[in-house]
Design a protein around this motif. Structure first.
Motif, short mmCIF file in Angstrom:
data_model
loop_
_atom_site.label_atom_id
_atom_site.label_comp_id
_atom_site.label_asym_id
_atom_site.label_seq_id
_atom_site.Cartn_x
_atom_site.Cartn_y
_atom_site.Cartn_z
N THR A 34 7.87 -4.35 31.82
CA THR A 34 6.47 -4.64 31.52
C THR A 34 6.37 -5.79 30.52
O THR A 34 7.32 -6.08 29.79
N TYR A 56 4.79 -4.52 37.73
CA TYR A 56 4.58 -5.95 37.48
C TYR A 56 5.53 -6.78 38.33
O TYR A 56 6.74 -6.52 38.36
N THR A 60 4.33 -12.29 37.63
CA THR A 60 3.56 -11.87 36.46
C THR A 60 4.45 -11.82 35.22
O THR A 60 4.09 -12.34 34.16
#
Length: 89
Positions: A34, A56, A60
């Protein structure tokens, strides 16, 4: 700890106490999936390794500028070689 940014310091302190070797941000790698994991690595100056195995995507996670970005951990040899080759100095 409720604040993820405090976890690396706690872990490094415990590792130092257990091994009698100095652990700090310069010789620590934080692996997570993350943006918050990347942030907590940055909070102590550790190497931030992002793995796109959670919710994710690699795209990203890359926006948060991890030091290393992996798509997964399936190839253990390659993962270990990548981590060992990273200059933590």
């Amino acid at each position: 700890h409720i604040d993820r940014d405090h976890l690396p310091a706690i872990a490094m302190k415990q590792a130092t106490e257990l091994t009698h070797l100095p652990f700090d941000g310069h010789n620590t790698i934080i692996i997570g999936d993350t943006p918050l994991d990347i942030q907590c690595a940055r909070a102590v100056g550790a190497v931030a390794v992002a793995v796109a195995t959670g919710r994710y995507s690699a795209t990203t996670l890359n926006q948060y500028k991890p030091d290393i970005l992996l798509h997964n951990l399936a190839d253990t040899v390659t993962v270990l070689q990548t981590l060992m080759a990273y200059d933590v100095t």
